[in-house]
Motif scaffolding. Structure first.
Motif: not given
Length: 326
Positions: A18-21, A26-27, A167-169, A216-222
């Motif tokens: 998940l490199a970009t918004p 899309e994910q 983002g983390a926040t 994170c990968v499995s639930w489309a969470v950056p």
């Protein structure tokens, strides 16, 4: 340092995923397009979150705990008692939380924002058969750019949806919530969060880091929200000092339902599909099974509610305007 806290990342290992918004969106769409129907196994009302247990609720009654989560959010919204109120549910899925809210208080209207078209379609069908369902409006939009009017909502809620923002926040999402709120309005975000960066100095920390990355990968969470960074960023955006409530013990009972249910679901669906399931449905099963394991690592992972008010006067407080690069 030139990087602000609002843009800091807790892990670099998901950059390939998940490199970009745009990639994030899309994910998320792909995940919910594939897996939304599976949530009916978890909740007949399509509650796509964990439940809130308190004394008096049967811990084996998952639907009661799921609805209680919605009511706990409602109880903290500080809505006006003398007039109808309007709520924005950002990342509200098929509208299950909204249906609970309007059933509990008939003078509410709720705008549900979801990025997944299939959730809008299903939500509109469910709303037609729900008490006061006509008070709910479904919107297919990106929740960081909703297109909804500014200063129009008494409350903004996010129940296990903010995690999908970058983002983390989740700063961009928090700014949109601030824009939507009336002066004096309230934001409530309930979600699994990080207390701090996931430590990897020892073997256990490295194992938990890998489990977290896979989750994170499995639930489309950056990445999960960093609860240690959030208060500073919220104040910088303009919110008053946020309040944080730890709900980890309250959600634990519903999380305990996950391993058995996920295992049963996986076996049943694999048999039904003759050994083949789409990637995102497999990932959904994997993330479900990993969730209780992450929850046991309480020094790093927490389930909390973040509550923050927009000031009555729409102005930024000077004490909050600090250099986040420090």
């Amino acid at each position: 340092m030139t990087t602000t806290l609002a843009n800091q990342s807790t892990t670099a290992s998901n950059e390939h995923f998940l490199a970009t918004p745009t990639c994030i969106r899309e994910q998320v769409v792909a995940y919910y397009t594939a897996a939304t129907a599976d949530y009916k196994v978890w909740s007949k009302g399509f509650n796509m979150h964990f439940g809130y247990w308190r004394l008096g609720i049967n811990p084996f009654n998952r639907e009661a705990m799921l609805n209680e989560m919605n009511l706990q959010v409602l109880a903290r919204l500080n809505l006006p008692a003398d007039r109808p109120a309007r709520i924005a549910d950002l990342g509200g899925g098929t509208g299950a939380t909204a249906r609970s809210l309007v059933a509990a208080r008939a003078d509410l209207t709720v705008d549900v924002v979801t990025i997944a078209p299939n959730q809008v379609e299903l939500g509109e069908t469910l709303n037609r058969h729900a008490p006061h369902g006509d008070a709910i409006t479904m919107h297919c939009a990106d929740y960081v750019h909703t297109g909804l009017p500014s200063n129009a909502f008494d409350a903004v809620i996010m129940v296990e949806s903010a995690c999908h923002a970058e983002g983390a926040t989740k700063a961009t999402l928090m700014r949109e919530a601030y824009r939507l709120l009336k002066p004096g309005g309230r934001l409530i975000m309930a979600d699994a969060m990080l207390r701090q960066a996931v430590p990897n100095q020892n073997l256990l920390g490295r194992v938990m880091t890998r489990l977290y990355e896979r989750w994170c990968v499995s639930w489309a969470v950056p990445e999960m929200c960093r609860i240690d960074l959030m208060p500073m960023v919220l104040k910088y955006i303009g919110f008053q000092e946020p309040k944080i409530e730890n709900w980890s013990n309250n959600v634990m009972m519903s999380v305990a339902h996950v391993p058995i249910l996920a295992s049963y679901f996986a076996i049943a669906e694999v048999i039904k599909a003759r050994g083949w399931l789409p990637t995102w449905r497999w990932r959904h099963i994997v993330a479900s099974i990993l969730t209780p394991l992450l929850g046991l690592y309480r020094c790093t992972f927490t389930y909390s509610a973040m509550i923050a008010d927009k000031p009555l006067m729409n102005q930024e407080s000077h004490h909050a305007r600090i250099d986040l690069a420090l």
